[in-house]
Design a protein around this motif. Structure first.
Motif, short mmCIF file in Angstrom:
data_model
loop_
_atom_site.label_atom_id
_atom_site.label_comp_id
_atom_site.label_asym_id
_atom_site.label_seq_id
_atom_site.Cartn_x
_atom_site.Cartn_y
_atom_site.Cartn_z
N THR A 79 1.31 -10.47 15.26
CA THR A 79 0.86 -11.34 16.74
C THR A 79 -0.32 -11.08 16.72
OG1 THR A 79 1.03 -9.50 18.51
CG2 THR A 79 2.89 -10.77 17.63
N GLY A 80 -1.60 -10.12 15.93
CA GLY A 80 -2.75 -10.28 16.43
C GLY A 80 -3.32 -9.44 17.60
N LEU A 81 -2.29 -9.35 18.61
CA LEU A 81 -2.31 -8.48 19.79
C LEU A 81 -2.88 -7.23 19.56
CD1 LEU A 81 -2.03 -7.65 22.36
CD2 LEU A 81 0.11 -6.85 22.40
N GLU A 103 -1.82 -7.57 5.65
CA GLU A 103 -0.71 -8.64 6.09
C GLU A 103 -0.21 -9.32 5.08
OE1 GLU A 103 2.21 -9.33 7.80
OE2 GLU A 103 1.49 -8.80 9.59
N THR A 104 1.58 -9.40 4.84
CA THR A 104 2.06 -10.56 3.71
C THR A 104 2.80 -11.30 4.17
OG1 THR A 104 4.49 -8.87 4.73
CG2 THR A 104 2.80 -8.18 2.52
N ASN A 105 3.08 -11.27 6.03
CA ASN A 105 4.57 -12.55 6.74
C ASN A 105 3.27 -13.37 7.03
OD1 ASN A 105 6.53 -14.24 6.71
ND2 ASN A 105 6.49 -13.40 8.48
N ASP A 169 1.54 -0.12 12.27
CA ASP A 169 1.69 -0.68 13.06
C ASP A 169 2.73 -1.06 12.65
OD1 ASP A 169 2.84 -1.46 15.78
OD2 ASP A 169 1.40 -3.00 16.05
N ALA A 170 3.07 -0.65 11.26
CA ALA A 170 4.41 -1.71 10.82
C ALA A 170 5.65 -1.22 11.35
CB ALA A 170 4.99 -1.16 9.22
N PHE A 171 6.87 -2.40 11.20
CA PHE A 171 8.08 -2.43 11.98
C PHE A 171 8.55 -0.65 11.70
CE2 PHE A 171 7.93 -7.41 10.59
CZ PHE A 171 8.49 -7.26 12.09
N THR A 175 14.35 0.04 9.84
CA THR A 175 14.45 -2.02 8.75
C THR A 175 13.16 -1.86 8.43
OG1 THR A 175 13.86 -2.18 11.82
CG2 THR A 175 13.00 -3.81 9.52
N GLN A 176 12.43 -0.93 8.02
CA GLN A 176 11.05 -1.28 7.00
C GLN A 176 11.01 0.66 6.03
OE1 GLN A 176 7.62 -2.85 7.18
NE2 GLN A 176 7.82 -4.60 4.85
N PRO A 177 12.03 0.66 5.13
CA PRO A 177 12.06 2.49 5.02
C PRO A 177 10.89 2.69 4.39
CG PRO A 177 13.83 1.48 4.71
CD PRO A 177 13.37 0.85 5.65
#
Ligand SMILES: C[S@@+](CC[C@H](N)C(=O)[O-])C[C@H]1O[C@@H](n2cnc3c(N)ncnc32)[C@H](O)[C@@H]1O
Length: 240
Positions: A79-81, A103-105, A169-171, A175-177
């Motif tokens: 989100t860019g927060l 970023e990838t998405n 700040d990955a998921f 969720t994303q091991p």
């Protein structure tokens, strides 16, 4: 990992700030206990604001003062927060911040424009400028803040001793091991300058041990509202 943008909806977290919920992952971009509070606590207070400042002498012809300069790497622009809060900090403290974010998405601009993070019209305009900024190049957002959005995955990060601070700040690991492995932490360790720090909201024992296994010194710090702890990992200053 790929997701359709219509899979994402805006939610309100406990401090009134927005976050995003990804239906297909059953995962949010931030803590439901307060997105803004979490980002401010983990990444600004215990990251940016507590990192050793990199000193860069002024170029000939510039005002005769030493320019303070922070090189930040973020994993996950989202989100860019975090970028917005880092920009706010840079302007308040008159410290140059160069902010590289992976970023990838990419989120749609129309979605970003609905997020309630800006504290003024000027900040809102700067926030939209961040989202509209071209990828893979430096874009000056404000006098003290330069953004470099990099459209690539952290798995291909090859920087060496470049950054003062990493916002990891990955998921989350469930969720994303694949993001929370010794191989990734090794890349991030290499990317930091000696004495540089990595901060993350996650405090799992396995994550802490994996960070230690690649050479980090890891502290458990009190977490943001709703979380007992967070982690701050330091690359030893003696590490050439
Ligand atoms: C928890 S969210 C990011 C939150 C973001 N810092 C913010 O303030 O909104 C995780 C982000 O990591 C991104 N991501 C996923 N896989 C990635 C990868 N392999 N490399 C870099 N970023 C990745 C996601 O697309 C997502 O935007």
């Amino acid at each position: 990992m790929s997701k359709e943008n219509n899979d994402i909806t805006i939610i309100e977290t406990s401090d009134g700030s927005h976050s995003l919920f990804v239906r297909s992952l059953n995962e949010t971009y931030h803590s439901r206990h307060g997105a803004m509070q979490e980002s401010q606590w983990v990444f600004i207070k215990h990251g940016l604001a507590s990192a050793p400042l990199g000193h860069r002498p002024s170029a000939v012809g510039e005002r005769s003062r030493t320019t303070l300069n922070h090189q930040i790497l973020e994993v996950g622009f989202g989100t860019g927060l975090n970028a917005l809060l880092a920009m706010r900090w840079a302007e308040e403290h008159h410290v140059n911040v160069h902010f590289t974010t992976l970023e990838t998405n990419v989120l749609e601009l129309e979605l970003a424009a609905q997020l309630n993070y800006a504290s003024s019209e000027q900040e809102r305009s700067d926030f939209l400028k961040m989202h509209a900024a071209r990828w893979n190049q430096d874009v000056v957002i404000t006098p003290y803040f330069t953004l470099h959005k990099a459209l690539r995955e952290v798995q291909s990060e090859v920087s060496i001793s470049q950054f003062d601070v990493i916002f990891f700040d990955a998921f989350g690991p469930p969720t994303q091991p694949e993001m929370w492995t010794p191989a990734i932490f090794q890349r991030l360790f290499n990317a930091l300058k000696p004495g540089g720090i990595l901060v993350t909201y996650c405090a799992k024992g396995q994550v802490r041990r994996d960070m230690q296994s690649v050479g980090f010194t890891v502290e458990r710090l009190p977490g943001p509202p709703g979380k007992r702890e967070m982690l701050r990992a330091t690359k030893p200053a003696s590490h050439g």
